[in-house]
Design an enzyme around this catalytic site. Structure first.
Site, PDB file in Angstrom:
ATOM      1  N   ASP A 195       0.826  -1.213   0.000  1.00  0.00           N
ATOM      2  CA  ASP A 195       0.000   0.000   0.000  1.00  0.00           C
ATOM      3  C   ASP A 195       0.857   1.258   0.000  1.00  0.00           C
ATOM      4  O   ASP A 195       0.405   2.333   0.409  1.00  0.00           O
ATOM      5  CB  ASP A 195      -0.967  -0.010   1.195  1.00  0.00           C
ATOM      6  CG  ASP A 195      -0.234  -0.018   2.530  1.00  0.00           C
ATOM      7  OD1 ASP A 195       1.005  -0.148   2.531  1.00  0.00           O
ATOM      8  OD2 ASP A 195      -0.905   0.092   3.572  1.00  0.00           O
ATOM      9  N   HIS A 254      22.220   4.602 -21.233  1.00  0.00           N
ATOM     10  CA  HIS A 254      21.228   4.752 -20.170  1.00  0.00           C
ATOM     11  C   HIS A 254      21.592   3.907 -18.950  1.00  0.00           C
ATOM     12  O   HIS A 254      20.734   3.289 -18.329  1.00  0.00           O
ATOM     13  CB  HIS A 254      19.830   4.377 -20.694  1.00  0.00           C
ATOM     14  CG  HIS A 254      19.289   5.365 -21.684  1.00  0.00           C
ATOM     15  ND1 HIS A 254      18.238   5.076 -22.527  1.00  0.00           N
ATOM     16  CD2 HIS A 254      19.646   6.633 -21.959  1.00  0.00           C
ATOM     17  CE1 HIS A 254      17.981   6.130 -23.292  1.00  0.00           C
ATOM     18  NE2 HIS A 254      18.823   7.085 -22.955  1.00  0.00           N
ATOM     19  N   ASP A 263      25.175  12.166 -15.717  1.00  0.00           N
ATOM     20  CA  ASP A 263      24.026  12.794 -16.381  1.00  0.00           C
ATOM     21  C   ASP A 263      22.936  12.875 -15.324  1.00  0.00           C
ATOM     22  O   ASP A 263      22.280  11.880 -15.011  1.00  0.00           O
ATOM     23  CB  ASP A 263      23.590  11.943 -17.574  1.00  0.00           C
ATOM     24  CG  ASP A 263      22.508  12.614 -18.421  1.00  0.00           C
ATOM     25  OD1 ASP A 263      21.823  13.513 -17.910  1.00  0.00           O
ATOM     26  OD2 ASP A 263      22.334  12.209 -19.593  1.00  0.00           O
ATOM     27  N   ASP A 271      18.793  19.409 -17.234  1.00  0.00           N
ATOM     28  CA  ASP A 271      19.342  18.171 -17.799  1.00  0.00           C
ATOM     29  C   ASP A 271      20.805  18.437 -18.140  1.00  0.00           C
ATOM     30  O   ASP A 271      21.096  19.057 -19.167  1.00  0.00           O
ATOM     31  CB  ASP A 271      18.539  17.767 -19.040  1.00  0.00           C
ATOM     32  CG  ASP A 271      18.912  16.397 -19.573  1.00  0.00           C
ATOM     33  OD1 ASP A 271      19.810  15.757 -18.995  1.00  0.00           O
ATOM     34  OD2 ASP A 271      18.300  15.966 -20.570  1.00  0.00           O
ATOM     35  N   HIS A 328      23.626   8.854 -30.845  1.00  0.00           N
ATOM     36  CA  HIS A 328      22.401   9.575 -30.475  1.00  0.00           C
ATOM     37  C   HIS A 328      22.415  10.961 -31.099  1.00  0.00           C
ATOM     38  O   HIS A 328      23.416  11.410 -31.662  1.00  0.00           O
ATOM     39  CB  HIS A 328      22.232   9.642 -28.959  1.00  0.00           C
ATOM     40  CG  HIS A 328      23.345  10.338 -28.232  1.00  0.00           C
ATOM     41  ND1 HIS A 328      23.451  11.712 -28.152  1.00  0.00           N
ATOM     42  CD2 HIS A 328      24.396   9.845 -27.531  1.00  0.00           C
ATOM     43  CE1 HIS A 328      24.512  12.036 -27.438  1.00  0.00           C
ATOM     44  NE2 HIS A 328      25.119  10.929 -27.056  1.00  0.00           N
ATOM     45  N   HIS A 340      17.348  17.709 -27.406  1.00  0.00           N
ATOM     46  CA  HIS A 340      15.898  17.511 -27.349  1.00  0.00           C
ATOM     47  C   HIS A 340      15.285  18.708 -26.649  1.00  0.00           C
ATOM     48  O   HIS A 340      15.962  19.428 -25.899  1.00  0.00           O
ATOM     49  CB  HIS A 340      15.544  16.207 -26.612  1.00  0.00           C
ATOM     50  CG  HIS A 340      16.160  16.084 -25.241  1.00  0.00           C
ATOM     51  ND1 HIS A 340      15.678  16.759 -24.134  1.00  0.00           N
ATOM     52  CD2 HIS A 340      17.236  15.386 -24.805  1.00  0.00           C
ATOM     53  CE1 HIS A 340      16.423  16.465 -23.071  1.00  0.00           C
ATOM     54  NE2 HIS A 340      17.377  15.642 -23.452  1.00  0.00           N
ATOM     55  N   HIS A 346      12.330  15.247 -21.735  1.00  0.00           N
ATOM     56  CA  HIS A 346      12.174  15.243 -23.189  1.00  0.00           C
ATOM     57  C   HIS A 346      10.831  15.926 -23.439  1.00  0.00           C
ATOM     58  O   HIS A 346       9.789  15.280 -23.500  1.00  0.00           O
ATOM     59  CB  HIS A 346      12.203  13.821 -23.733  1.00  0.00           C
ATOM     60  CG  HIS A 346      13.571  13.217 -23.717  1.00  0.00           C
ATOM     61  ND1 HIS A 346      13.988  12.285 -24.633  1.00  0.00           N
ATOM     62  CD2 HIS A 346      14.634  13.414 -22.898  1.00  0.00           C
ATOM     63  CE1 HIS A 346      15.239  11.927 -24.378  1.00  0.00           C
ATOM     64  NE2 HIS A 346      15.646  12.595 -23.323  1.00  0.00           N
ATOM     65  N   GLU A 351      23.970  18.185 -26.472  1.00  0.00           N
ATOM     66  CA  GLU A 351      24.647  17.107 -25.752  1.00  0.00           C
ATOM     67  C   GLU A 351      25.352  16.106 -26.665  1.00  0.00           C
ATOM     68  O   GLU A 351      24.991  14.937 -26.711  1.00  0.00           O
ATOM     69  CB  GLU A 351      23.654  16.370 -24.858  1.00  0.00           C
ATOM     70  CG  GLU A 351      22.375  15.917 -25.559  1.00  0.00           C
ATOM     71  CD  GLU A 351      21.484  15.088 -24.646  1.00  0.00           C
ATOM     72  OE1 GLU A 351      21.970  14.133 -24.024  1.00  0.00           O
ATOM     73  OE2 GLU A 351      20.284  15.424 -24.573  1.00  0.00           O
ATOM     74  N   TYR A 376      31.635   7.499 -27.520  1.00  0.00           N
ATOM     75  CA  TYR A 376      31.651   6.303 -26.679  1.00  0.00           C
ATOM     76  C   TYR A 376      32.465   5.232 -27.402  1.00  0.00           C
ATOM     77  O   TYR A 376      32.063   4.751 -28.468  1.00  0.00           O
ATOM     78  CB  TYR A 376      30.217   5.826 -26.419  1.00  0.00           C
ATOM     79  CG  TYR A 376      29.295   6.976 -26.063  1.00  0.00           C
ATOM     80  CD1 TYR A 376      29.155   7.404 -24.750  1.00  0.00           C
ATOM     81  CD2 TYR A 376      28.599   7.666 -27.069  1.00  0.00           C
ATOM     82  CE1 TYR A 376      28.329   8.473 -24.437  1.00  0.00           C
ATOM     83  CE2 TYR A 376      27.785   8.742 -26.765  1.00  0.00           C
ATOM     84  CZ  TYR A 376      27.653   9.151 -25.444  1.00  0.00           C
ATOM     85  OH  TYR A 376      26.855  10.220 -25.136  1.00  0.00           O
ATOM     86  N   ARG A 416      30.236  12.557 -22.608  1.00  0.00           N
ATOM     87  CA  ARG A 416      29.107  13.376 -23.065  1.00  0.00           C
ATOM     88  C   ARG A 416      29.171  14.696 -22.311  1.00  0.00           C
ATOM     89  O   ARG A 416      29.478  14.722 -21.118  1.00  0.00           O
ATOM     90  CB  ARG A 416      27.768  12.674 -22.826  1.00  0.00           C
ATOM     91  CG  ARG A 416      26.570  13.435 -23.364  1.00  0.00           C
ATOM     92  CD  ARG A 416      25.308  12.564 -23.480  1.00  0.00           C
ATOM     93  NE  ARG A 416      24.820  12.035 -22.214  1.00  0.00           N
ATOM     94  CZ  ARG A 416      24.940  10.775 -21.837  1.00  0.00           C
ATOM     95  NH1 ARG A 416      25.568   9.899 -22.604  1.00  0.00           N
ATOM     96  NH2 ARG A 416      24.460  10.350 -20.679  1.00  0.00           N
ATOM     97  N   GLU A 474      26.726  18.044 -21.789  1.00  0.00           N
ATOM     98  CA  GLU A 474      25.347  18.482 -22.049  1.00  0.00           C
ATOM     99  C   GLU A 474      25.034  19.762 -21.301  1.00  0.00           C
ATOM    100  O   GLU A 474      25.218  19.848 -20.085  1.00  0.00           O
ATOM    101  CB  GLU A 474      24.369  17.391 -21.616  1.00  0.00           C
ATOM    102  CG  GLU A 474      22.906  17.754 -21.803  1.00  0.00           C
ATOM    103  CD  GLU A 474      21.977  16.642 -21.366  1.00  0.00           C
ATOM    104  OE1 GLU A 474      20.809  16.633 -21.792  1.00  0.00           O
ATOM    105  OE2 GLU A 474      22.419  15.770 -20.581  1.00  0.00           O
TER     106      GLU A 474
END
Length: 434
Positions: free
Chosen positions: A36, A239, A256, A267, A346, A350, A357, A380, A384, A401, A403
């Site tokens: 619950d 991710h 990130d 972001d 990528h 965005h 996003h 960004e 890799y 990366r 960003e």
């Protein structure tokens, strides 16, 4: 403009665009985590954008036409439940606090909707977003149709309200931008804290805890998304969210992470050496990614198109991959063959806003959208490099990366995340052990 006037103004704008008809926009439901116990509640972005109302079990109904109305259905006051769960506005208080024309208990929603749908030509709602709501509204519409012999008509069209709302939300107003600047500032402080705290031998989750501490300490309600704290090879997993591995001397750490403040997200991604000093190969790849980001930001201005920053970043990265003998041929050949996608798979950004996003079309017809003042988005680029026989060992497991968050201004663009260090010199100076 105070908050209630701000939300009322947005509703008025939407009503004007609807012309005639009825819009039904529910907030998000509460979701059980287990037993619950619920997940922390987070309102629906479209609903909150129009109401500022953050309680669950609420629905906004808008009636467009000669006498436009905004109506809220919400939970009634309940002394016993408020002891357990906290304050509820209830319909009466919500009406005055949020500037609605009328408010009703949520239990009366279906009964009232049958009445409110009567003789309306169109239903506006998020078609396909929630099948239960699709079915519910169609059933209520059928109930209205049953009264046809009495001269009553039911809506004969259903339009997706997101077509209108997404376009409104794409252009941030001054109040939104002020909140986004604050979210970016808090998130930047969190990255600075993480850089200063990082040492070889720590666990990724220890650095994640530093981020969370700074978010909450400065008033942010939550992370804007599941944080990525990825050391070494983990940075090559786009991710990665386990955040449970050891940080190794000589590896890079890609973070990130950013906060959500009053419904608006930042972001930010930064990549830095666990030991505070880039080695030669890490620095080469890092400087390439940083240069690609600078090229993308340079073309982020009014009159440019959505894809221009991505194409600018790609050309820099393609040339860098050729220079490092990771790709072969000319820049144009690398771009045409998409061989760069082995190392950069990528896109470069965005939309950003209430959702990480965020909503908004990237194309109008077949053409990339023209950038205009008020549009906010991320920039960004990354690189890799996984181990492979044709990859120099010095580059193995380098994942980088960088960003930032920008908003288009009449003069060019504003970098909302400018306080977060990103040059090699600034990062190494910040992490210098004294």
């Amino acid at each position: 403009m105070n908050n209630s006037n701000l939300y009322a103004h947005r509703r008025t704008r939407l009503l004007a665009q609807m012309g005639r008809g009825i819009a039904v926009i529910p907030t998000a439901p509460e979701v059980l985590r287990n037993g619950d116990a619920h997940y922390p509640y987070r309102f629906d972005s479209h609903f909150y954008y129009l109401t500022g109302f953050d309680e669950p079990e609420a629905v906004l109904v808008l009636i467009a036409g000669n006498v436009p109305q905004s109506i809220l259905f919400c939970r009634e006051k309940n002394r016993e439940r408020e002891i357990w769960d906290g304050y509820r506005h209830g319909p009466e208080a919500a009406k005055s606090a949020f500037g609605f024309d009328a408010t009703f208990p949520i239990a009366q929603l279906d009964e009232k909707l049958i009445e409110l749908m009567t003789n309306q030509p169109v239903i506006f709602h998020r078609v396909g977003h929630d099948s239960a709501w699709d079915t519910r509204l169609l059933n209520l519409r059928s109930r209205v149709q049953e009264k046809a012999r009495s001269g009553i008509s039911a809506p004969n069209e259903i339009h997706d309200v997101r077509v209108l709302l997404d376009e409104m939300r794409l252009f941030k107003d001054n109040e939104e931008l002020a909140t986004m600047r604050r979210a970016a500032s808090i998130s930047g402080d969190a990255h600075i804290r993480a850089m200063r705290a990082t040492r070889p031998g720590m666990m990724e989750y220890e650095i994640e805890a530093q981020l969370f501490h700074e978010f909450r300490r400065n008033g942010a309600q939550s992370p804007a998304y599941t944080s990525i704290v990825a050391g070494g090879a983990n940075a090559c997993v786009l991710h990665y969210i386990s955040n449970d591995k050891l940080l190794i001397d000589g590896d890079l750490l890609l973070i990130d992470a950013a906060c959500e403040l009053d419904g608006y997200a930042a972001d930010i991604t930064r990549t830095f050496p666990v030991n505070g000093k880039f080695n030669a190969a890490q620095k080469e790849i890092y400087e390439m990614v940083l240069a690609s980001q600078a090229a993308a930001i340079e073309v982020s201005h009014p009159g440019a198109h959505w894809n221009d920053p991505h194409e600018a970043a790609l050309r820099v990265i393609a040339q860098g991959l050729i220079d490092f003998k990771l790709c072969s041929g000319s820049v144009d050949a690398v771009l045409e063959s998409e061989s760069y996608k082995r190392f950069y798979m990528h896109r470069t950004g965005h939309w950003l806003g209430m959702d990480v996003h965020d909503v908004g079309a990237y194309k109008i017809g077949d053409n990339w959208r023209e950038l205009q003042p008020g549009m906010a988005f991320t920039v960004e680029p990354g690189c890799y490099i996984r181990p492979a026989d044709d990859v120099p060992q010095a580059f193995w497991n380098i994942g980088i990366r960088i960003e930032d968050n920008v908003v288009i201004t009449p003069q060019g663009c504003e970098i909302l995340t400018v306080k977060t260090p990103k040059t090699v010199a600034a990062i190494e100076e910040l992490m210098r052990r004294t």
